[in-house]
Design a protein around this motif. Structure first.
Motif, PDB file in Angstrom:
ATOM      1  N   VAL A  49      24.994  14.689   4.509  1.00  0.00           N
ATOM      2  CA  VAL A  49      25.987  13.876   3.863  1.00  0.00           C
ATOM      3  C   VAL A  49      25.778  12.544   4.636  1.00  0.00           C
ATOM      4  O   VAL A  49      25.455  12.275   5.554  1.00  0.00           O
ATOM      5  N   ILE A  50      25.783  11.327   3.574  1.00  0.00           N
ATOM      6  CA  ILE A  50      25.646  10.205   4.079  1.00  0.00           C
ATOM      7  C   ILE A  50      26.943   9.542   3.461  1.00  0.00           C
ATOM      8  O   ILE A  50      27.305   9.632   2.427  1.00  0.00           O
ATOM      9  N   PRO A  51      27.539   9.066   4.594  1.00  0.00           N
ATOM     10  CA  PRO A  51      28.976   8.353   4.385  1.00  0.00           C
ATOM     11  C   PRO A  51      29.158   7.053   3.761  1.00  0.00           C
ATOM     12  O   PRO A  51      30.056   6.592   3.892  1.00  0.00           O
ATOM     13  N   TYR A  52      28.112   6.738   2.819  1.00  0.00           N
ATOM     14  CA  TYR A  52      28.233   5.472   2.237  1.00  0.00           C
ATOM     15  C   TYR A  52      27.380   5.555   0.956  1.00  0.00           C
ATOM     16  O   TYR A  52      26.540   6.459   0.995  1.00  0.00           O
ATOM     17  N   VAL A  53      27.537   4.563  -0.040  1.00  0.00           N
ATOM     18  CA  VAL A  53      26.518   4.414  -1.084  1.00  0.00           C
ATOM     19  C   VAL A  53      25.567   3.339  -0.640  1.00  0.00           C
ATOM     20  O   VAL A  53      25.927   2.629   0.239  1.00  0.00           O
ATOM     21  N   PRO A  54      24.276   3.818  -0.642  1.00  0.00           N
ATOM     22  CA  PRO A  54      23.241   2.744  -0.497  1.00  0.00           C
ATOM     23  C   PRO A  54      23.373   1.488  -0.799  1.00  0.00           C
ATOM     24  O   PRO A  54      23.920   0.966  -2.159  1.00  0.00           O
ATOM     25  N   ALA A  55      23.055   0.320   0.010  1.00  0.00           N
ATOM     26  CA  ALA A  55      23.565  -1.284  -0.779  1.00  0.00           C
ATOM     27  C   ALA A  55      22.765  -1.547  -1.978  1.00  0.00           C
ATOM     28  O   ALA A  55      23.439  -2.169  -2.582  1.00  0.00           O
ATOM     29  N   TYR A  67      24.510  14.348  -0.034  1.00  0.00           N
ATOM     30  CA  TYR A  67      25.650  13.928  -0.759  1.00  0.00           C
ATOM     31  C   TYR A  67      26.019  12.578  -0.320  1.00  0.00           C
ATOM     32  O   TYR A  67      26.238  12.579   0.791  1.00  0.00           O
ATOM     33  N   TYR A  68      26.545  11.615  -1.027  1.00  0.00           N
ATOM     34  CA  TYR A  68      26.879  10.419  -0.800  1.00  0.00           C
ATOM     35  C   TYR A  68      28.351  10.314  -1.076  1.00  0.00           C
ATOM     36  O   TYR A  68      28.938  10.729  -1.870  1.00  0.00           O
ATOM     37  N   GLN A  69      28.981   9.968   0.147  1.00  0.00           N
ATOM     38  CA  GLN A  69      30.630   9.784  -0.144  1.00  0.00           C
ATOM     39  C   GLN A  69      30.912   8.309  -0.802  1.00  0.00           C
ATOM     40  O   GLN A  69      30.396   7.214  -0.592  1.00  0.00           O
ATOM     41  N   LEU A  70      31.544   8.434  -1.829  1.00  0.00           N
ATOM     42  CA  LEU A  70      31.749   7.393  -2.907  1.00  0.00           C
ATOM     43  C   LEU A  70      32.953   6.822  -2.916  1.00  0.00           C
ATOM     44  O   LEU A  70      33.096   5.469  -3.088  1.00  0.00           O
ATOM     45  N   ASP A  71      33.779   7.298  -1.887  1.00  0.00           N
ATOM     46  CA  ASP A  71      35.122   6.388  -1.538  1.00  0.00           C
ATOM     47  C   ASP A  71      35.304   6.467  -0.053  1.00  0.00           C
ATOM     48  O   ASP A  71      34.774   7.245   0.614  1.00  0.00           O
ATOM     49  N   MET A  78      28.899  12.701  -4.129  1.00  0.00           N
ATOM     50  CA  MET A  78      27.954  12.751  -5.109  1.00  0.00           C
ATOM     51  C   MET A  78      26.406  13.068  -4.612  1.00  0.00           C
ATOM     52  O   MET A  78      25.923  12.359  -3.618  1.00  0.00           O
ATOM     53  N   GLN A  79      25.807  14.104  -5.147  1.00  0.00           N
ATOM     54  CA  GLN A  79      24.410  14.248  -4.993  1.00  0.00           C
ATOM     55  C   GLN A  79      23.840  14.107  -6.581  1.00  0.00           C
ATOM     56  O   GLN A  79      24.174  14.603  -7.446  1.00  0.00           O
ATOM     57  N   VAL A  80      22.922  12.985  -6.461  1.00  0.00           N
ATOM     58  CA  VAL A  80      22.032  12.772  -7.576  1.00  0.00           C
ATOM     59  C   VAL A  80      20.973  13.723  -7.863  1.00  0.00           C
ATOM     60  O   VAL A  80      19.939  13.703  -6.769  1.00  0.00           O
ATOM     61  N   LEU A  81      20.885  14.416  -9.116  1.00  0.00           N
ATOM     62  CA  LEU A  81      19.948  15.531  -9.284  1.00  0.00           C
ATOM     63  C   LEU A  81      18.926  14.553 -10.056  1.00  0.00           C
ATOM     64  O   LEU A  81      17.770  14.940  -9.858  1.00  0.00           O
ATOM     65  N   SER A  82      19.212  13.957 -10.873  1.00  0.00           N
ATOM     66  CA  SER A  82      18.205  13.060 -11.681  1.00  0.00           C
ATOM     67  C   SER A  82      19.022  11.569 -12.052  1.00  0.00           C
ATOM     68  O   SER A  82      20.218  11.666 -12.472  1.00  0.00           O
ATOM     69  N   VAL A  83      17.947  10.598 -12.195  1.00  0.00           N
ATOM     70  CA  VAL A  83      18.554   9.217 -12.393  1.00  0.00           C
ATOM     71  C   VAL A  83      18.245   9.106 -13.978  1.00  0.00           C
ATOM     72  O   VAL A  83      16.832   9.394 -14.428  1.00  0.00           O
ATOM     73  N   GLY A  84      19.039   8.942 -14.760  1.00  0.00           N
ATOM     74  CA  GLY A  84      18.685   8.903 -16.069  1.00  0.00           C
ATOM     75  C   GLY A  84      17.987   7.543 -16.476  1.00  0.00           C
ATOM     76  O   GLY A  84      17.882   6.748 -15.803  1.00  0.00           O
TER      77      GLY A  84
END
Length: 191
Positions: A49-55, A67-71, A78-84
């Motif tokens: 778990v990463i408690p922030y969204v990458p800058a 899993y990134y904490q979004l709030d 959110m865990q990104v499975l694939s970037v569209g």
């Protein structure tokens, strides 16, 4: 003797508090929130778990991604499975999505032990949709704000796993205080 309106109001408030505190389930809202947090933590304990969204909004991807904490409050992860490869969404743009979800209240050691619901596995059913950041429409507000949050960082055609606590979840389920794990694919057009 005339009874003062303030005494009547105080009596009504006292009766209401007494009625609410004697709920038939015996479980307070604070206790339900505590159980919800325990359910989410039970799932996340074996995840990175990463408690922030990458800058730079560059996320690790795949089934082993963190899993990134979004709030700030820890209501959405959110865990990104694939970037569209689609475009970024703009305000009020319609976004179609297919999803599968699991009630994390029942999570013990594996998602295989929990029944899922949603429209992801049934292509005969229509995809769900929302208008990004337009919560005045019942169709957009229905699913809550949590499922829209990945669109602030990812383009269309992305797929994510998303943990959504009740306060950010479906509006008709907020009072149940249950966290869900969603697997969501976002699209520009109906699929």
């Amino acid at each position: 003797m005339r009874i003062k309106p303030s005494i009547i109001l105080l009596s009504m408030i006292t009766a209401l508090i007494a009625a609410l505190s004697s709920c038939s389930s015996g479980t307070s809202y604070a206790e339900l929130l505590n159980e919800e947090n325990k359910s989410v933590n039970r799932f996340l304990v074996n995840q990175k778990v990463i408690p922030y969204v990458p800058a730079d909004s560059v996320f690790e991807t795949g089934p082993d991604a963190p899993y990134y904490q979004l709030d700030n409050e820890g209501n959405v992860y959110m865990q990104v499975l694939s970037v569209g490869n689609g475009e970024k969404v703009t305000d009020d743009q319609i976004v179609y999505f297919r999803f599968k979800r699991w009630d994390l209240t029942y999570y013990k050691t594996s998602l295989d032990d929990i029944a899922s619901s949603g429209n992801m596995d049934n292509m005969a059913s229509s995809p769900a949709s929302f208008r990004y950041q337009n919560f005045t429409l019942p169709s957009s507000a229905l699913y809550g704000s949590g499922i829209q949050m990945p669109m602030a960082y990812l383009p269309l055609n992305s797929e994510v796993n998303l943990i959504v606590k009740s306060q950010y979840g479906m509006t008709n389920e907020i009072s149940y205080v249950r966290p869900y794990l969603y697997r969501i694919r976002y699209y520009k057009s109906m699929i």
